[in-house]
Write an enzyme that holds these catalytic residues in place. Structure first.
Site: not given
Ligand SMILES: NC(=O)c1ccc[n+]([C@@H]2O[C@H](COP(=O)([O-])OP(=O)(O)OC[C@H]3O[C@@H](n4cnc5c(N)ncnc54)[C@H](O)[C@@H]3O)[C@@H](O)[C@H]2O)c1
Length: 323
Positions: A141, A187
């Site tokens: 990741y 989480h």
């Molecule tokens: N949640 C956290 O604490 C956290 C921490 C650090 C980084 N992030 C980053 O923030 C971003 C959002 O995190 P989140 O918790 O909202 O995740 P999430 O899984 O809730 O949302 C990700 C979204 O991306 C969509 N998606 C995935 N691959 C796709 C593709 N190829 N084409 C179109 N849509 C696609 C999914 O359907 C989903 O709706 C991610 O990139 C994650 O790596 C999150």
């Protein structure tokens, strides 16, 4: 502005979309719903169901909707899954990301703000972590996110893109109409709130013999609305500056919160007892991950206003009760 939000059906993307729409922006959400939820998408946004790997589709959407900026939040973010299935992470976080960049290049769209992660650092030598510390991810990741940051650097140089990568620590809390809903949920805060709501009997804490104040891991939480604010500031910053690539850590810093502190704070907020079970340490869990966000505060003027853990947990709890 006309803004393209990838992953706008996910947790952070749906909150971001709400904030943008409320601020008068025209938002196009692009999401393949692999992890997101259709009902989380703001009804005032334009929704395009599609996969970022489909470069011509992304290109056409950018062109036909007159997109002026991209907030790239789509991706896969489950560490354990990435260990067993690295191909999925390289395909989705790197290759589909590069597909987006090609479409942006061909459509002449810039700037982009990218959701990166503290997982790019791996196990830090010291905390708080600033952006100059070495990046040595310990799982696919983090590797795939770092690889995409590097792709951004190359595209920035070759095509004069304007780029900000925001390395989030742990997003928490809910927005006005949307909150955290991952399947599976990994989480801590939503897991703890499931236990408070009686939907699971206990919360497992992995490792209670770390060299921290109560033996459990320390993490840095940031309210999802403070995260959204940082994106707005990053867009303003990029619009008023020459093409460049900047990286910022986003967390609240300070002492962070141990896993046990999160549980006891949730007990106070919800008024419910939460039973803890001690599990073994998980490989690759650093004892302490706390951000220095001095650079974001200095250069973007970012200042989180919902830094207290109880404020984050309370907003998550309130949102949960509406579901
Ligand atoms: N949640 C956290 O604490 C956290 C921490 C650090 C980084 N992030 C980053 O923030 C971003 C959002 O995190 P989140 O918790 O909202 O995740 P999430 O899984 O809730 O949302 C990700 C979204 O991306 C969509 N998606 C995935 N691959 C796709 C593709 N190829 N084409 C179109 N849509 C696609 C999914 O359907 C989903 O709706 C991610 O990139 C994650 O790596 C999150």
């Amino acid at each position: 502005m006309r803004i393209f939000v990838t992953g706008g059906a996910g947790y952070i993307g749906s909150v971001m979309t709400d904030v943008l729409v409320d601020g008068g922006h025209e938002v196009t959400v692009f999401d393949n719903l692999s992890r997101g939820h259709r009902d989380a998408i703001n009804p005032r946004a334009t929704f395009v169901e599609g996969d970022l790997a489909d470069t011509p589709r992304v290109f056409r959407t950018l062109k036909s909707n007159g997109i002026e900026a991209v907030i790239h939040m789509a991706g896969d973010a489950l560490v354990a899954e990435s260990m067993g299935n690295p191909a999925r992470y390289y395909r989705n976080n790197l290759i589909a990301g590069v597909s987006l960049l090609e479409a942006m290049r061909d459509a002449g769209v810039s700037p982009i703000v990218f959701s990166s992660t503290c997982a790019v650092y791996g196990v830090p030598e010291r905390t708080p972590l600033d952006e100059r510390m070495p990046t040595r991810p310990i799982n696919p990741y983090g590797e795939s996110k770092l690889a995409f940051e590097r792709a951004l650097t190359c595209f920035q140089r070759a095509h004069s893109l304007k780029v900000v990568a925001l390395r989030y620590f742990n997003a928490a809390g809910a927005g006005l109409r949307s909150g955290e809903r991952h399947e599976p949920e990994t989480h801590l805060i939503p897991i703890v709130l499931d236990a408070a709501a009686g939907e699971s009997p206990t919360v497992t804490i992995f490792g209670d013999d770390y060299p921290t104040r109560d033996g459990t891991c320390v993490r840095d939480y940031i309210h999802v609305l403070d995260l959204a604010d940082a994106h707005l500031l990053a867009l303003d910053f990029l619009r008023s500056n020459d093409p460049r690539m900047e990286i910022y850590n986003l967390g609240c810093g300070g002492e962070g919160h141990t896993n046990r502190e999160v549980v006891s704070c949730a007990e106070k907020v919800t008024g419910k007892p939460i039973a803890i079970v001690s599990g073994p340490r998980r490989p690759g869990d650093p004892p302490v991950l706390v951000a220095s966000s001095d650079k974001a505060r200095r250069e973007l003027g970012w200042k989180p206003t919902r830094e207290r853990l109880d404020v984050m947990i309370e907003s998550a709890w309130k949102w949960r009760s509406t579901q």
